[in-house]
Enzyme design. Structure first.
Site, PDB file in Angstrom:
ATOM      1  N   ASN A 158      23.322 -17.048 -56.184  1.00 47.84           N
ATOM      2  CA  ASN A 158      23.656 -15.472 -56.002  1.00 47.84           C
ATOM      3  C   ASN A 158      23.108 -14.677 -56.859  1.00 47.84           C
ATOM      4  O   ASN A 158      23.257 -14.748 -58.012  1.00 47.84           O
ATOM      5  CB  ASN A 158      25.127 -15.287 -56.013  1.00 47.84           C
ATOM      6  CG  ASN A 158      25.608 -13.858 -55.891  1.00 47.84           C
ATOM      7  OD1 ASN A 158      25.423 -13.507 -54.467  1.00 47.84           O
ATOM      8  ND2 ASN A 158      25.962 -13.065 -56.561  1.00 47.84           N
ATOM      9  N   GLU A 159      22.347 -13.596 -56.504  1.00 48.80           N
ATOM     10  CA  GLU A 159      21.664 -12.581 -57.038  1.00 48.80           C
ATOM     11  C   GLU A 159      21.082 -12.953 -58.677  1.00 48.80           C
ATOM     12  O   GLU A 159      21.661 -12.613 -59.520  1.00 48.80           O
ATOM     13  CB  GLU A 159      22.969 -11.485 -57.451  1.00 48.80           C
ATOM     14  CG  GLU A 159      23.292 -10.837 -56.077  1.00 48.80           C
ATOM     15  CD  GLU A 159      24.303  -9.766 -56.772  1.00 48.80           C
ATOM     16  OE1 GLU A 159      24.490  -9.277 -57.582  1.00 48.80           O
ATOM     17  OE2 GLU A 159      24.529  -8.994 -55.590  1.00 48.80           O
ATOM     18  N   GLU A 374      26.420  -9.433 -48.671  1.00 47.84           N
ATOM     19  CA  GLU A 374      27.243  -8.703 -49.423  1.00 47.84           C
ATOM     20  C   GLU A 374      27.041  -7.272 -49.013  1.00 47.84           C
ATOM     21  O   GLU A 374      25.793  -6.721 -49.239  1.00 47.84           O
ATOM     22  CB  GLU A 374      27.147  -8.739 -50.926  1.00 47.84           C
ATOM     23  CG  GLU A 374      27.838 -10.002 -51.363  1.00 47.84           C
ATOM     24  CD  GLU A 374      27.918 -10.348 -52.952  1.00 47.84           C
ATOM     25  OE1 GLU A 374      27.985  -9.185 -53.583  1.00 47.84           O
ATOM     26  OE2 GLU A 374      27.944 -11.137 -53.328  1.00 47.84           O
ATOM     27  N   SER A 427      36.760  -8.314 -60.426  1.00 47.74           N
ATOM     28  CA  SER A 427      35.379  -7.639 -60.811  1.00 47.74           C
ATOM     29  C   SER A 427      35.123  -7.830 -62.041  1.00 47.74           C
ATOM     30  O   SER A 427      35.471  -7.995 -63.147  1.00 47.74           O
ATOM     31  CB  SER A 427      35.516  -6.113 -60.526  1.00 47.74           C
ATOM     32  OG  SER A 427      34.741  -5.512 -61.163  1.00 47.74           O
ATOM     33  N   TRP A 428      33.807  -8.667 -62.224  1.00 50.17           N
ATOM     34  CA  TRP A 428      33.083  -9.093 -63.414  1.00 50.17           C
ATOM     35  C   TRP A 428      33.255  -7.708 -64.608  1.00 50.17           C
ATOM     36  O   TRP A 428      33.384  -8.313 -65.692  1.00 50.17           O
ATOM     37  CB  TRP A 428      31.670  -9.261 -63.135  1.00 50.17           C
ATOM     38  CG  TRP A 428      31.252 -10.401 -62.176  1.00 50.17           C
ATOM     39  CD1 TRP A 428      30.819  -9.826 -60.699  1.00 50.17           C
ATOM     40  CD2 TRP A 428      31.592 -11.711 -62.110  1.00 50.17           C
ATOM     41  NE1 TRP A 428      30.595 -10.998 -60.042  1.00 50.17           N
ATOM     42  CE2 TRP A 428      31.160 -12.167 -60.731  1.00 50.17           C
ATOM     43  CE3 TRP A 428      31.941 -12.220 -62.986  1.00 50.17           C
ATOM     44  CZ2 TRP A 428      31.429 -13.563 -60.223  1.00 50.17           C
ATOM     45  CZ3 TRP A 428      32.063 -13.764 -62.492  1.00 50.17           C
ATOM     46  CH2 TRP A 428      31.710 -14.386 -61.401  1.00 50.17           C
TER      47      TRP A 428
HETATM   48  C1  FCB Z   1      27.555  -8.249 -56.806  1.00 51.08           C
HETATM   49  C2  FCB Z   1      28.253  -9.585 -56.912  1.00 51.08           C
HETATM   50  C3  FCB Z   1      29.656  -9.863 -56.309  1.00 51.08           C
HETATM   51  C4  FCB Z   1      30.436  -8.527 -56.682  1.00 51.08           C
HETATM   52  C5  FCB Z   1      29.825  -7.320 -55.991  1.00 51.08           C
HETATM   53  C6  FCB Z   1      30.350  -6.105 -56.360  1.00 51.08           C
HETATM   54  O1  FCB Z   1      26.672  -8.010 -57.630  1.00 51.08           O
HETATM   55  O2  FCB Z   1      27.386 -10.581 -56.111  1.00 51.08           O
HETATM   56  O3  FCB Z   1      30.292 -10.972 -57.022  1.00 51.08           O
HETATM   57  O4  FCB Z   1      30.904  -8.493 -58.137  1.00 51.08           O
HETATM   58  O5  FCB Z   1      28.637  -7.177 -56.764  1.00 51.08           O
END
Ligand code: FCB
Length: 467
Positions: A158-159, A374, A427-428
């Site tokens: 992912n990303e 997403e 949220s991270w």
């Molecule tokens: C993305 C992430 C996801 C989430 C969204 C808001 O960068 O993949 O995990 O935190 O942002």
């Protein structure tokens, strides 16, 4: 405007953000555990307690027309040390989750790495180390075989852009390092190599399923579209992010422009990005058999040319409106009048998603399928008398779906859309007050409440028609 009968109306999640039980049931530690503790920040426990609540969440999916779910496997639940001994409890857990998906008619789309590297590998250099690449490929091969009867749709990473730049440039992800462009690009390349190796393992075994990678893309527009410097700067920003990611995915290589700018940045820090011919050989092979792109799309950027001194050490503040790179001719991000923003200052610019989809079709005619893996809106949802009226979120999603359908009309093969996120979760960098879900979570009771957007999404998914 109609969606295809087999269109996926999905909801996205990620293990570390929703499972909770971060140190339970045999799970090993990951990069984030200590980082959050050291910062004294919110913890990812119990988060949305998906570890226990998944039957409830999958039932809600069924009730609300969500026919696909993005789930990530927590690497450290399968291999607590990243490699070596397995944790049977973790393996069984995902079997149970996938079974529950089937029971509810919800197709699982499974990501192998969503920001959560096992701690031993992380401490040993994370994806800057070849050991991590090797361990990742082994972990991927293990999952492909173990879950081959339950999972049809795979994503490796992912990303990679978000993880690498936040780790090494912005300092918001573990290790919290800043302005190290060399490491960021090296990590991205290494993750693309790991992706490619995993794809080849999957294809060699002839599994009946599909595999790809999730990339985060942001269309870059010149701040002043009549100014040549801004046009060039927007192009350069694009070359560093979007083109880097798309070339690596669809061609298995990098353009001369990308290499030139990335290397110039690295050399200003005395660094060098190492890309070996044999890496590119593997990547090219994988690009040919890659089945789809997962595209995370939230916002666009308006770019003004930076015309100061080259200085990426001290002035690369990463502050809003400034370039993270401060390289002449590369861009600074600017606010643009007339474009709405979320409460967290993310631009709301749905037509840019259309531009990005069209660009992929035109520039990479060999692409096969795209899923929007997403898209969604962080919002401070109010819970009043059991009602959560998130009209701005509905509006955000509706406008993005409108441009998605426009892109389909223009011939782009978009097969599904996953709202970020299925339910509220950790949220991270913002903890718990930034909510994205279709379902509201009361974190104390862990009860789920459908928001207005969930009812709206259900209607769209049932009628296949955008109101
Ligand atoms: C993305 C992430 C996801 C989430 C969204 C808001 O960068 O993949 O995990 O935190 O942002």
């Amino acid at each position: 405007m109609k969606f295809a009968e087999d269109f996926i109306f999905g909801g996205a999640t990620a293990a570390y953000q929703c499972e909770g039980s971060t140190r339970a049931y045999g799970k090993g530690a990951v990069s984030w555990d200590e980082f959050l503790e050291e910062k004294g920040r919110f913890q990812a426990n119990p988060a949305s307690d998906f570890y226990h609540q998944y039957p409830v969440d999958l039932k809600l999916c069924k009730m609300f027309g969500v026919n696909g779910i993005r789930i990530s496997i927590s690497w450290a639940r399968i291999f607590p040390d990243g490699t070596g001994a397995i944790n049977q409890q973790g393996i069984d857990y995902y079997h149970d989750v996938f079974k529950e998906c089937r029971k509810n008619g919800v197709e699982p789309f499974v990501t192998l790495h969503h920001f959560d590297t096992p701690i031993g590998l992380y401490k040993n250099g994370d994806f800057l180390s070849n050991d991590t690449i090797d361990a990742f490929v082994k972990y991927a091969a293990f999952c492909f075989e173990e879950y081959k009867d339950e999972v049809t749709y795979w994503f490796t990473f992912n990303e990679i852009w978000a993880v690498a730049t936040n780790q090494y440039i912005e300092g918001t992800f573990p290790y919290g390092e800043k302005y190290n462009v060399t490491k960021a690009f090296q990590a991205m390349h290494n993750m693309m190599l790991a992706h490619a190796k995993a794809v080849l393992v999957y294809k060699e075994k002839n599994y009946e399923g599909k595999i790809g990678v999730v990339q985060s893309l942001e269309y870059k527009y010149p701040f002043n579209e009549l100014k040549i410097e801004d046009i060039q700067a927007a192009k350069n920003e694009d070359v560093l992010q979007n083109q880097f990611l798309l070339d690596a995915t669809f061609l298995g290589e990098y353009s001369c422009e990308t290499l030139e700018i990335a290397n110039k940045l690295a050399s200003l820090q005395g660094g060098k990005i190492i890309i070996r011919d044999e890496d590119l050989e593997v990547m090219r092979k994988a690009a040919k058999v890659n089945d789809y792109l997962g595209m995370n799309y939230y916002q666009s950027r308006f770019i003004q040319a930076y015309d100061g001194e080259n200085d990426i050490f001290h002035n690369g503040t990463g502050e809003k409106g400034t370039s993270r790179f401060r390289l002449q001719g590369v861009g600074e991000r600017m606010e643009k009048d007339g474009i709405d923003r979320t409460d967290w200052d993310w631009l709301i610019h749905p037509e840019s998603m259309f531009d990005m989809l069209l660009r992929i079709k035109l520039q990479y005619p060999n692409y096969k399928e795209i899923y929007i893996t997403e898209n969604g809106m962080g919002y401070k949802d109010d819970f009043e008398d059991g009602i959560i009226d998130d009209t701005p979120r509905i509006d955000y999603v509706r406008r993005h779906l409108y441009y998605l359908l426009k892109a389909v009309e223009s011939g782009v093969n978009v097969k599904g859309y996953f709202i970020w996120s299925l339910m509220d979760m950790f949220s991270w960098t913002n903890g718990y007050n930034k909510r994205y879900g279709l379902f509201y979570i009361d974190y104390e009771s862990q009860k789920r409440y459908p928001k207005a957007s969930a009812y709206w999404y259900k209607r769209i998914s049932q009628t296949k028609e955008l109101e």
